[in-house]
Design a protein around this motif. Sequence first.
Motif, short mmCIF file in Angstrom:
data_model
loop_
_atom_site.label_atom_id
_atom_site.label_comp_id
_atom_site.label_asym_id
_atom_site.label_seq_id
_atom_site.Cartn_x
_atom_site.Cartn_y
_atom_site.Cartn_z
N HIS A 173 0.85 -1.19 0.00
CA HIS A 173 0.00 0.00 0.00
C HIS A 173 0.88 1.24 0.00
O HIS A 173 1.87 1.31 0.74
N ILE A 174 0.52 2.19 -0.83
CA ILE A 174 1.30 3.40 -1.01
C ILE A 174 0.43 4.59 -0.63
O ILE A 174 -0.64 4.80 -1.21
N GLY A 175 0.87 5.35 0.34
CA GLY A 175 0.16 6.55 0.76
C GLY A 175 0.77 7.77 0.12
O GLY A 175 1.94 8.08 0.36
N ALA A 176 0.02 8.44 -0.72
CA ALA A 176 0.49 9.65 -1.39
C ALA A 176 -0.33 10.84 -0.91
O ALA A 176 -1.41 10.68 -0.32
N PHE A 177 0.17 12.03 -1.21
CA PHE A 177 -0.50 13.23 -0.72
C PHE A 177 -1.93 13.34 -1.24
O PHE A 177 -2.83 13.80 -0.54
N GLY A 178 -2.16 12.88 -2.48
CA GLY A 178 -3.49 13.05 -3.06
C GLY A 178 -4.37 11.83 -3.02
O GLY A 178 -5.59 11.96 -3.09
N GLU A 179 -3.79 10.63 -2.91
CA GLU A 179 -4.59 9.41 -2.93
C GLU A 179 -3.76 8.26 -2.39
O GLU A 179 -2.60 8.43 -2.03
N THR A 180 -4.36 7.07 -2.31
CA THR A 180 -3.63 5.87 -1.92
C THR A 180 -3.71 4.86 -3.05
O THR A 180 -4.66 4.86 -3.86
N VAL A 201 -11.08 -0.83 -0.75
CA VAL A 201 -11.87 0.39 -0.61
C VAL A 201 -11.59 1.00 0.77
O VAL A 201 -11.17 0.31 1.70
N PRO A 202 -11.82 2.30 0.93
CA PRO A 202 -11.58 2.95 2.23
C PRO A 202 -12.77 2.82 3.17
O PRO A 202 -13.93 2.75 2.74
N ASN A 203 -12.48 2.78 4.45
CA ASN A 203 -13.50 2.77 5.50
C ASN A 203 -13.08 3.79 6.55
O ASN A 203 -12.03 3.64 7.18
N GLU A 204 -13.87 4.83 6.73
CA GLU A 204 -13.51 5.92 7.64
C GLU A 204 -13.84 5.51 9.08
O GLU A 204 -14.96 5.65 9.55
N LEU A 205 -12.82 5.02 9.78
CA LEU A 205 -13.03 4.49 11.12
C LEU A 205 -13.46 5.55 12.12
O LEU A 205 -14.25 5.28 13.02
N SER A 206 -12.93 6.75 11.99
CA SER A 206 -13.19 7.78 13.00
C SER A 206 -14.52 8.49 12.82
O SER A 206 -14.88 9.34 13.64
N LEU A 207 -15.27 8.17 11.77
CA LEU A 207 -16.51 8.89 11.49
C LEU A 207 -17.50 8.86 12.65
O LEU A 207 -18.10 9.89 12.97
N ASP A 253 -3.21 -0.07 -8.53
CA ASP A 253 -4.60 0.36 -8.51
C ASP A 253 -4.79 1.46 -7.48
O ASP A 253 -4.32 1.33 -6.34
N PRO A 254 -5.49 2.54 -7.82
CA PRO A 254 -5.86 3.53 -6.79
C PRO A 254 -6.89 2.91 -5.85
O PRO A 254 -7.79 2.19 -6.28
N THR A 255 -6.74 3.15 -4.56
CA THR A 255 -7.65 2.55 -3.58
C THR A 255 -8.50 3.58 -2.85
O THR A 255 -9.52 3.22 -2.26
N SER A 256 -8.07 4.84 -2.83
CA SER A 256 -8.90 5.89 -2.22
C SER A 256 -8.39 7.23 -2.69
O SER A 256 -7.26 7.37 -3.15
N SER A 257 -9.24 8.23 -2.57
CA SER A 257 -8.85 9.60 -2.92
C SER A 257 -8.71 10.46 -1.66
O SER A 257 -8.78 11.67 -1.73
N VAL A 275 -8.56 6.34 8.64
CA VAL A 275 -9.15 5.58 7.54
C VAL A 275 -8.48 4.21 7.46
O VAL A 275 -7.27 4.08 7.62
N GLU A 276 -9.30 3.20 7.19
CA GLU A 276 -8.82 1.84 7.01
C GLU A 276 -9.02 1.43 5.55
O GLU A 276 -10.02 1.81 4.93
N LEU A 277 -8.07 0.68 5.00
CA LEU A 277 -8.21 0.12 3.66
C LEU A 277 -8.57 -1.35 3.78
O LEU A 277 -7.81 -2.14 4.34
N ILE A 278 -9.74 -1.72 3.25
CA ILE A 278 -10.22 -3.09 3.38
C ILE A 278 -10.58 -3.64 2.00
O ILE A 278 -10.87 -2.88 1.07
N TYR A 279 -10.57 -4.95 1.89
CA TYR A 279 -10.94 -5.57 0.62
C TYR A 279 -12.45 -5.77 0.59
O TYR A 279 -13.06 -6.29 1.52
N SER A 280 -13.06 -5.33 -0.53
CA SER A 280 -14.50 -5.48 -0.72
C SER A 280 -14.76 -6.53 -1.79
O SER A 280 -14.31 -6.37 -2.93
#
Length: 744
Positions: free
Chosen positions: A383-390, A452-458, A410-414, A440-445
């Motif tokens: 997994h690669i975390g970039a300033f604009g996306e993952t 896909v992303p899952n916003e844990l702190s929401l 593959d992009p996984t989140s924005s 945010v958590e990255l999980i397989y759907s």
Amino acid sequence: MGGVGHPMRTTPAQLSFSSGEATPQIHGRPDYQRYQTGVALARGWMPLLQGAMTRAPGTLMRGQTRADKKCRMIPFRFEKNDTLWLEFTPLKMRVWRYGALVEKNGDVFELDHPYHSAALTRLRWTQSRDRLYLADGKKPVQELSRFALDDWSINDLKFNFGPFDDINDDETIKVQASAETGTVTLTATGGDVFDTSQIDSLFYLEAETQASVQRWVGNQGISVGDRMRYDDQVYELVEGSTSGVNPPIHSRGEDQVGDGIVWKYICGTSGIVRITAVNDAREATAKVTQHLPPDVVESATFVWAQSAFSNQSGYPKSVLNAGRRLVLANTDQHPNRQWFSKFSRFQNFKPGTLADDAFSYDLDENESSNQILWLARGRKGIHIGAFGETYLAQSLNRGEALGQLNLDYDPTSSFGVEEVPPVVLDGRPIFVARGGQRLVELIYSYEQEGVVPNELSLPAEHLGEPGFLGLTVQTAPHRLIWVRRGNGDLAIFLYNREEKVLGSSTIPLAGGFVEDICVTATEDGSKDVVTLIVKRTVQGKTRRFIEEVAEIFGARPGLPSISEAEHFYCAKTFVSEGTGESSFDMSHLIGKTVDIWTDKGPFPAQQVPASGIVTLSEAVTRAHIGKFDDTHLLRTLPDAAQARDGSPIGRNQQSKAFGARLHQTAGLETRVLARSFGKEDKASSWKSITEQVVPADLNTGYTGVVKVGQPSGWGHEIQREYRPVRGAPATVQNQIPFIEAATG
């Protein structure tokens, strides 16, 4: 009751607190599941997976950082029973093992390292067996090697074959070497090439042609020492008098090709040198590390490249052990690029065409926001975390190791990310999203067939307002994500996907400011220990304490003695045999007020005198002494009452009493709030709900149901507050209020 009609009595039970502190956005949603299992405020309390809310643990002081300097903690696990963490203060490293500093010959072991204070903030690392690789973006990648508990070394990681920057594309700027091997002089023409920032870095030279070496022709008469080239490789005859029937094809050493004909491999079309000195912009001295082709000696070549890493180009800011490959990323010159080492060869970045060869990859350069900020190894790939996306880098072929022949991005989140290293829980990265306020958590759907992303702190989004600055994860005995916040306290997220439980709370540390956090295993490997660097002011000076989070008393199995509860901060626990002791060394908190919890119950709080010795009026066999945080508070959400003729919203309500089930509780106080819009809150007096004497008739804690008569007065919303009593443990498993709601 002042105009209130015949009230309806209800008992809106709250049977679980597992969701913890809920965002204010759901405080008007009593129909929502998280409302029914949440609270309005959990400060200094923790939700448990089973549903209870227990008092947060305190911290045990283990020591101080070297000279009270700012510190980075790096966990290091070599074997099951050999777990350490490394204390990096400016220019010095020390080793901590199970709460104590490692010594050598009677003194604390220390190792010099190259990182100043600012560099420690940027530091990233990855472990491979007994080695740690560190990157900060400003210095060469460091290799920290462990030989024994008190024997470590740290040096620049020397790369043998690259990586290199892009090949020079200006055909007018050329470089020529003075010899094929040994120490050589590099001379540039047509433009400046060298500067002192390149000293000790690699330099790549490739021949434009191989005209100086004859192409191999079969059965040609030649002499020992003559050279020929075949398939872009140069060979020298060692034995024989002809070129033979078959050409040489080996790539190292000597090989017999036919009867009496032996060829020695010399080089390919390219070679590598390490620059040792720079005389001026057009001349440098270098040592050959890979044999140079003869044509770069015979004539200058424009096909050259500088090292990808240097003071001029920058050094990697991210590093990852990706399972048999070392991955480096993000230099000043190439913020979007990743470099993958050769398979099982962390120092070899020589590019090639085979599946296990080294290679590099750039994220989409059309997006200027793609600076790589972190790398993390997940279940499906990197997994690669970039300033604009993952992104996710993975193999196209299931079961195959990642390589250049099967690589898929593959992009996984924005969301974009912050420069906070992520944690990985069960192969799923959890990271701080851009802006620093979301987790945010990255999980397989399976539905979307991708990550896909899952916003844990929401569900508790307000906890991110001070900013999330650091993460660590504890998996045993409890699965908790520990987060240090910008205001210096901790947030915790209880997380279990299988049970669909996500709960949160905050923990202030009695005036301490958490600067770093890490997790290491206990000596038997059965539990994880959370260790903090906590900044405090003592006697007007800044002190940085090593503080371990104590066990969560309310979650301990069995019926432990309440004297074992540890809820104070920057505390010490003293255990003695026989008749006990009455004097205790608390010199690290001179001038501070400390609370005292013992096997004989609580003693009055004291200010630690100049001697540092706290003295009790009688001897005890166990004493827990430290700072008490009086801001800790549990506040429930408004009771979900019912009205006889519709919704109770906007109608007067009151609570006459409530019931609660407690577990292992030695002391707890409560009060009731009646709140109406535009009016001052009506608060009852604080009341003890255990009504037990400590420790005479309460040794293992009170477990059972209590009924508390505590009228609230009338208001539009009724809430309950619980606060701890000094060092006493407390756990609330559920509550059942007795509510009257007006009908008129």
